[in-house]
Scaffold this active site. Structure first.
Site, PDB file in Angstrom:
ATOM      1  N   ASP A  61       0.796   5.246   0.187  1.00 47.07           N
ATOM      2  CA  ASP A  61      -0.311   6.106   0.383  1.00 47.07           C
ATOM      3  C   ASP A  61       0.416   7.580   0.775  1.00 47.07           C
ATOM      4  OD1 ASP A  61      -2.062   7.949   1.653  1.00 47.07           O
ATOM      5  OD2 ASP A  61      -3.091   6.257   2.867  1.00 47.07           O
ATOM      6  N   ASP A  67       3.302   1.369   3.345  1.00 44.32           N
ATOM      7  CA  ASP A  67       2.852   1.206   4.593  1.00 44.32           C
ATOM      8  C   ASP A  67       3.037  -0.252   5.280  1.00 44.32           C
ATOM      9  OD1 ASP A  67       1.281   1.603   6.668  1.00 44.32           O
ATOM     10  OD2 ASP A  67      -0.719   1.864   5.684  1.00 44.32           O
ATOM     11  N   ASP A 104       0.724  -1.330   0.113  1.00 42.85           N
ATOM     12  CA  ASP A 104       0.131  -0.122   0.046  1.00 42.85           C
ATOM     13  C   ASP A 104       0.627   1.174  -0.125  1.00 42.85           C
ATOM     14  OD1 ASP A 104      -1.924   1.828   0.283  1.00 42.85           O
ATOM     15  OD2 ASP A 104      -2.116   1.400   2.624  1.00 42.85           O
TER      16      ASP A 104
END
Lengths: 388, 384
Positions: A102, A288, A100
């Site tokens: 972000d 992440d 992920d």
């Protein structure tokens, strides 16, 4: 959010799901699904309905079409009984490897800047996955999250039964966690890539900058690290002129067992306040971490809509990434004019046009209205009938 | 093509070939466990578990002798699945770990004097290349993620195009850890309760043995031997700091694992702002396996602590361990050693010493803790 605004977004979403099919994940029957709906209290009190299973792709499409969720998720894991109400009863069969990215975790700035920065980070990740970790890129699925980042799904079978500890090994590699200065320098070779070379460059750059400072400043900078005394800092400061040429040409000949060298180099990679850590972070890929190590995570369903931005969660071909612009390509709605009431002044670009929204009532294209309302920047305004 | 004789199957009972062979001796597991052969296998499995519990994991265990009689060899092969069934019924993660570690070491010991052909076969069957020094990232990670030293971390390896470079002298360790990984992969097995009932008395005895072992290993709770991460969390806890869910979980499981009783753990939580006794009681009991869940939790690995940002101020002992519990054990042993040394010295002498050592505490603490170098440590391990 006013009820009328919520209703407006839900109506637009309904319209979208009537026309579009969502892209089902591989092995639909083995996935758990979770949804957040436009309940009365949305978005103040958010409740997820999860532990939902579908026996076919059609069932999933039908469900989404008739219930119109604000947010839709599915499990990165495969289960024998995905709809079982407890994790233990689901019977875990494996999980895709997920990354992920972000922008929230990396950079502050305008939405546009954040999207740009996170795209660069995603490209960096794809390169390391292919060239260093040797991942078969045909098993890699790239998804724009509908928010401020990208999700990478790797469906290579070899990773599927990895537990958290194994996945953590990969995350630590990407993030540069757990670097051992002595191992990396000792095994450095002229053709090395990866962390051997990255770490050597970071350390060389840092010591070059440090060597330009006064002996007093060097001493105080190093001795501020936990576990480094004045004497050690002073001794190391005297060693820098000898260390630099070695670092440039043959790092493995540095006396890594020397207590002073060891203490300083170790403190530089482990201590929270170390000036080297931001440099390592910059050279690393800032995924992440908990998302990758969690083998039971729910992740956004590609093809669904993200009710906090109004954007589509878009599946992308790897080769589409360079030209992908979320502010154009993830926009799901049209240009019909809709009245809104903005909370304050906003300035942003969408669908290739620049918008300078003034505070108060104004008329904007539907796509802009959904964006403003979903992000809590405006309420739907004017004649209620115009929203339907 | 390699041909394996019965003796080979006994040496390497984890092989598919061995399991197929033993699977054919009885119509059902239930029947087998009731047969004379089955009862012998249960007894042998208990003995194996006892060995596993007292095995240090540092030096090669003595190789069990393989008798010439066919019956006896078959029992040895059967002992492997029976022992796995037993630990699965016991539902104790630490017991499983101990058994698998021991079994992997025994196989490794057999491999030392094995025919090159069979050696190659075993390597292939556990998914390692027969020869050569590079293994794929996918095969490397499950092995390395269980090894303590930092040189095993993927981040510290030469990784190119999906291949991890392994030095020739590291190969043995890779094989052993890979064995451990392969053997632990399916554990705990899902065993029907009627089978568990059949081995229940044996499990009870092993569990009692294990309890005793935990007491011996950890003894009284010694706070000065806590790793820096746990000290930091406890500091925050007693200093009314905010704690994340993970930090609470980590410290609770840790305190439980080293034998602190729940009442004392809950007392510690008493100082936390918005302390909720009922909630805390529930959480603590859940983590320690008394809240209706059958599995106890083990406190998280160092790597997990790192990921969650609660691994703080790692010291020299940290670089030798992958688990806060191992840290505790090592440090406690060192502390006990120091205490003992102080006691046995001439009282006057020890007085003088104490005055000296108080000035530089770190020096008196370190000799046991810092390996002289990674290379030496490796040699030491191999030679002992």
């Amino acid at each position: 959010m006013k009820p009328a605004t919520r209703m407006f977004i839900k109506q637009r979403f309904t319209d979208y799901y009537q026309k579009k099919r969502i892209s089902p994940p591989a092995s639909v029957k083995e996935r758990e699904f979770g949804f957040i709906f436009f309940d009365e209290n949305y978005p103040d009190d958010i409740r997820m309905r999860r532990h939902i299973g579908f026996s076919s792709n059609d069932d999933l499409q039908e469900y989404v079409k008739s219930l119109v969720p604000a947010h839709a998720y599915y499990s990165t894991a495969y289960y024998r009984t995905p709809q079982a109400p407890t994790m233990a009863d689901k019977d875990w069969l494996g999980a895709d490897l997920i990354f992920d990215l972000d922008a929230d975790h990396i950079v502050r700035g305008s939405f546009e800047e954040m999207l740009k920065r996170i795209k660069a980070e995603t490209e960096k990740l794809l390169e390391v996955l292919e060239n260093e970790l040797g991942i078969d890129m045909r098993t890699v699925k790239l998804v724009f999250s509908g928010g401020r980042g990208y999700h990478i799904h790797i469906q290579e079978l070899g990773f599927r039964d990895f537990g958290s500890a194994e996945r953590r090994e990969i995350v630590d590699y990407l993030c540069g966690n757990g670097i051992s200065p002595s191992v990396l320098l000792d095994e450095w070779g002229a053709s090395r890539s990866g962390w051997h070379e990255r770490y050597r460059n970071i350390l060389t750059g840092y010591l070059e900058d440090l060597s330009k400072k006064s002996a007093k400043d060097i001493k105080s900078e190093l001795s501020s690290l936990r576990g480094v005394g004045q004497v050690t800092a002073d001794r190391f400061s005297g060693m820098i002129p000898d260390l630099l040429p070695l670092l440039r040409t043959s790092p493995s000949s540095i006396l890594l067992r020397d207590q002073t060298v060891k203490t300083i180099l170790n403190a530089l990679v482990t201590e929270k306040e170390s000036p080297l850590l931001p440099l390592i972070k910059e050279a690393s890929i800032q995924v992440d971490e908990p998302v990758t190590t969690d083998t039971r995570r729910l992740i956004r369903l590609p093809g669904s809509l993200h009710a906090k931005s109004g954007f589509k969660v878009v599946s992308l071909d790897l080769k589409e990434l360079p030209d992908f612009d979320p502010l154009i390509d993830a926009v799901a709605f049209g240009e019909r004019e809709v009245p809104v009431e903005a909370h304050k002044e906003y300035s942003f670009s969408l669908l290739g046009s620049q918008y300078d929204i003034t505070k108060g009532k104004t008329k904007v294209p539907e796509a802009v209205a959904v964006y403003l309302c979903a992000r809590g920047m405006a309420e739907i305004g004017g004649e209620p009938g115009s929203a339907s | 093509m390699v041909t394996l004789d019965l003796k080979d199957l006994a040496k390497y009972p984890f092989l598919k070939e061995s399991q197929t062979y033993i699977g054919a001796i009885s119509s059902s597991l239930e029947h087998y466990l009731e047969s004379t052969g089955g009862r012998v296998a249960i007894r042998e499995a208990m003995l194996m578990l006892e060995h596993a519990l007292s095995f240090s994991g540092k030096e090669t265990p003595s190789i069990p002798e393989i008798p010439p009689e066919k019956e006896a060899v078959m029992t040895i092969i059967a002992t492997y699945p029976v022992s796995r069934i037993m630990v699965s019924c016991a539902q104790d993660r630490m017991l499983i770990e101990r058994l698998v570690r021991y079994q992997a070491w025994v196989v490794f010991a057999f491999l030392q004097d094995e025919e090159p052909e069979i050696k190659r076969f075993i390597r292939r069957s556990i998914g390692l290349p027969e020869t050569g020094m590079d293994i794929s990232v996918i095969d490397y990670i499950p092995v390395a993620s269980r090894m303590a030293e930092e040189r095993w971390r993927l981040v510290n390896r030469v990784v190119e195009k999906g291949k991890v470079r392994i030095r020739p002298e590291e190969y043995d360790e890779i094989v052993r850890e890979r064995l451990r990984y392969i053997m632990s992969r399916n554990l705990p097995l899902k065993v029907p309760s009627r089978i568990c009932d059949q081995v229940k008395p044996a499990i009870e005895r092993i569990k009692a043995e294990w309890q005793k072992k935990v007491l011996e290993e950890f003894g009284q709770v010694e706070e000065s031997a806590f790793p820096p991460c746990m000290q930091a969390i406890l500091g925050a806890l007693t200093g009314h700091g905010h704690l994340t869910h993970m930090a609470r979980f980590a410290v609770t499981a840790f305190l439980h694992n080293i034998g602190m009783d729940n009442t004392r753990i809950i007392e510690l939580y008493g100082s936390v702002p918005n302390f909720d006794l009922r909630k805390t009681l529930y959480q603590v009991e859940h983590i320690s396996g008394r809240g209706g869940t059958s599995n106890e939790y083990i406190s998280p690995l160092c790597a997990t602590m790192r990921t969650h940002g609660i691994c703080v101020h790692p010291d020299s002992i940290c670089s030798r361990v992958t688990h806060p519990l191992s840290y505790y054990k090592l440090k406690k042993r060192d502390l006990n050693k120091q205490k003992y040394q102080k006691q046995v010295k001439d009282p006057d002498e020890s007085m003088k010493k104490r005055v000296e050592s108080e000035g530089d505490q770190s020096d008196t603490n370190t000799p046991d803790c810092i390996p002289s170098s990674t290379d030496n440590k490796y040699k030491d391990e191999k030679s002992t």
